[in-house]
Design an enzyme around this catalytic site. Structure first.
Site, short mmCIF file in Angstrom:
data_model
loop_
_atom_site.label_atom_id
_atom_site.label_comp_id
_atom_site.label_asym_id
_atom_site.label_seq_id
_atom_site.Cartn_x
_atom_site.Cartn_y
_atom_site.Cartn_z
N ASP A 1 0.81 -1.21 0.00
CA ASP A 1 0.00 0.00 0.00
C ASP A 1 0.85 1.27 0.00
OD1 ASP A 1 -2.61 1.41 0.37
OD2 ASP A 1 -1.67 2.01 2.25
N MET B 1 -7.17 6.36 3.09
CA MET B 1 -7.30 7.47 2.13
C MET B 1 -6.10 7.62 1.21
SD MET B 1 -10.27 8.69 2.59
CE MET B 1 -10.07 10.12 1.54
N ARG B 2 -5.07 6.79 1.42
CA ARG B 2 -3.87 6.94 0.58
C ARG B 2 -4.19 6.72 -0.89
NH1 ARG B 2 -0.39 3.87 3.27
NH2 ARG B 2 0.58 5.60 4.38
N ALA B 3 -5.10 5.79 -1.19
CA ALA B 3 -5.45 5.51 -2.58
C ALA B 3 -6.04 6.74 -3.27
CB ALA B 3 -6.43 4.34 -2.65
#
Length: 678
Positions: A194, A275-277
């Site tokens: 991720d 929320m990184r995506a």
């Protein structure tokens, strides 16, 4: 001779080229992970990337590649005068070897100057050298997890902080992190997956004409590298100019409310964690727009960004294959573009997204049924189950050689099985070992570069020699005085499964239990960074179904396809095990093995089958091999053959039902309850 094969000459790796380009346009994306089989030009393309990037300006003589335009540069070599000398140099490609130590990556105290001159000076590591460049890690999946964490933290924060051995330094470390890996050699943990901004799957082209072109270009390059490079010089220069223009334009790209909402809808529909995506997809979409010379984000930009930013974020466990449903992606995005006016076609798009994804969402969830199941398929499934039950009954009664295949159930948390003693293998999370990380238990002389200084032991080693060295006040240190800390942590091991797939194991319920237990142990091996191998035996021999590897998901796939039926060649299986372990000791001598034999202990193939099996087991046990026998025998009347096998192997004996950690917990709780009741 050119140092690298030209970037623009690589054939058939468009997605990889795009991902690398977007990351250089906007380094904040977070780097690229390239997954693919061997021989797919992964390393070739990464090494060629630096040659097409625009050169950079740096302060002359600064070891940390400081940008002269920065007002407050984060460089230990500063502060700098207002009229510093500026030099222009190419972007660096810094390669980090898999065996690198933390000292080499972060930098540390300059040992020679500290010992000979008494000067505390920081010696920069690879992160400092990679600032404003590319940091390349080949076989990143084989790099120690704590080093991968360290690299990703530095890439995300844009700086590196060193607090060790009397050194306190902070310097800028903004770079494009590129990792390449072959999934067959093991996977990265989902948490680390991720952290990479983008990921790409590469494979050799299947089209014969494309393969011919690859070979033609490679042979031409090897025959005359200069002439070949000259052929692509114009393409390389054009690519450099386009990247430079995109780097200047990317900060002007407007991420409209429409674009942000579309990105949020896509990430929510694919059920990615955190929320990184969303953030990475937004940055990649802006970079893609700049790459195409635009200052506004369109549907095609979001689609390209999502294809690269989301596949690796959809994995829930190591047995889930990364990937993205592009049909679902198109369905979510719809056909609309940013509306020129508020009264655009937004209503129709919302209706499409509310009505259509319901059919595509359900297949994306592990274990869920399609929204509209095929009734005839269900009927066929029921009839297959009936025939399966009939075959199982026949096998239990007569030991028929008919083959069956049972599927494993949901894995559980197993008990921890370890290798006794203290090893010195690769860092992991299973057995006790002397490692580079862990608690300090002693000191030793320095025998190689790297390692943590044991300050007190170094002083103790130097103190007796101060009179002979003419010192009466401060201590004089020499290289022979240096002592490094010895640390005890945990190592990874080779878990070699030897699985009985004979007729006596073929009953569906029993084989389901066996496969579920193995799947649970595989999950445990993945979390503890072990290598695994799989030997199966049935009919008249044993087969190495999976040579020792770090790829746990391949082991799980082979396990699911494992058939059962036929006689039980137990002696042949143990002989095969001995051969595999002998080869692995040569290939990987530091990694200690743990043999897991999963059987009911029967031996029915060949003359004196049981006696032969016990004879081989005694020889294996005499070698000191750490082993475990999981007894799969069921029923009220048991022969106890697996227990006898464990005795001959000098192995730990565990009934199948006690592999689960919860099984042991239930026993303890039951005992406590009875004690309390009494």
């Amino acid at each position: 001779m050119p140092q690298h094969y030209p970037f623009s000459a690589v054939v058939g790796s468009d997605d990889m080229a795009l991902a690398l380009t977007l990351s250089t346009i906007s380094p904040a994306i977070g780097g690229v992970l390239v997954r693919g089989e061997k021989g797919t030009a992964k390393s070739t393309m990464v090494r060629a990337l630096a040659s097409v990037l625009p050169p950079i300006d740096v302060i002359a003589g600064d070891r940390f590649s400081t940008d002269p335009r920065e007002s407050n540069p984060l460089s230990p070599d500063g502060p700098f005068a207002a009229d510093v000398d500026v030099e222009t140099r190419p972007v660096r490609l810094v390669e980090l070897p898999v065996g690198a130590t933390e000292d080499r990556v972060l930098g540390s105290l300059h040992l020679e100057k500290a010992l000979s001159d008494g000067v505390t000076e920081y010696e920069p590591g690879l992160l400092a050298r990679a600032h404003r460049g590319i940091l390349y890690v080949d076989e990143v999946n084989l790099l120690h997890d704590h080093l991968v964490d360290l690299l990703l933290d530095a890439a995300a924060m844009g700086r590196s902080t060193v607090e060790r051995d009397g050194v306190s330094v902070e310097h800028a470390a903004r770079f494009v992190l590129v990792g390449t890996m072959n999934p067959e050699e093991g996977e990265l943990r989902p948490q680390l997956l991720d952290r990479f901004g983008l990921t790409v799957e590469v494979a050799a082209p299947r089209d014969p004409e494309t393969r011919v072109e690859v070979v033609r270009r490679r042979l031409a390059y090897e025959a005359d590298p200069d002439a070949f490079a000259a052929t692509y010089a114009e393409d390389e220069a054009t690519l450099t100019d386009r990247i430079q223009a995109a780097q200047k334009l990317v900060d002007q790209v407007d991420l409209s409310e429409w674009a942000l909402l579309k990105i949020a809808e896509v990430c929510a529909a694919f059920e990615v964690d955190g929320m990184r995506a969303d953030i990475v997809t937004a940055r990649a979409a802006a970079a893609h727009a700049a790459w195409n010379g635009r200052t506004s984000v369109l549907r095609e930009d979001i689609r390209a960004a999502a294809r690269l930013a989301l596949p690796h974020r959809r994995r829930r466990n190591p047995f889930d294959a990364p990937g993205i449903d592009e049909d679902l992606l198109d369905q979510i995005l719809g056909d609309d573009e940013p509306p020129p006016e508020p009264e655009g076609d937004g209503t129709d798009d919302v209706e499409t997204q509310e009505s259509e994804p319901s059919e595509s969402d359900s297949p994306s969830e592990p274990g869920s049924d399609p929204a509209e199941p095929d009734v005839s398929a269900q009927d066929r499934g029921e009839s297959q189950q009936e025939r399966q039950s009939q075959r199982e009954a026949e096998q239990q009664q007569g030991g028929t050689s008919e083959v069956t295949v049972a599927a494993p159930q949901q894995p559980y948390r197993p008990k921890l099985f370890t290798v006794g003693g203290t090893g010195a293998g690769e860092s992991g999370k299973r057995s006790r070992a002397i490692t580079e990380t862990g608690r300090r238990i002693g000191a030793q002389r320095r025998t190689s570069q790297g390692g943590s200084i044991h300050l007190m032991e170094t002083i103790r080693a130097a103190a007796p020699h101060q009179h002979a060295r003419g010192r009466t006040g401060s201590l004089e240190f020499r290289a022979d005085d240096l002592r490094l800390a010895v640390k005890e942590g945990h190592e990874s091991n080779l878990i070699l499964f030897c699985v009985d797939a004979s007729g006596s194991m073929a009953a569906r319920k029993r084989m389901e239990q066996v496969k579920t237990a193995i799947l649970s142990l595989l999950m445990d091996a993945y979390q503890r960074r072990d290598k695994v191998g799989l030997i199966t035996f049935r009919q008249d021999g044993a087969e190495l179904a999976l040579p020792p590897t770090g790829s746990i998901d391949i082991a799980a796939t082979r396990l699911a396809e494992l058939p059962a039926g036929g006689r039980t060649p137990l002696a042949e299986a143990l002989l095969k095990t001995a051969d595999v372990l002998r080869l692995e000791r040569v290939r990987d001598p530091r990694r200690r093995p743990l043999l897991v034999v999963i059987t009911d202990g029967r031996a029915t193939y060949g003359d004196n089958a049981l006696a032969r099996a016990h004879h081989v087991a005694k020889h294996l046990g005499a070698t000191g091999l750490a082993s475990l026998v999981i007894d799969c025998e069921t029923g009220k009347f048991r022969m106890g053959l697996a227990s006898q096998l464990a005795d001959h192997l000098m192995a730990e004996y565990v009934p199948l039902g006690e592999v689960s950690a919860s099984a042991l917990t239930d026993v303890v709780r039951s005992g406590l309850h009875e004690t309390g009741a009494a």
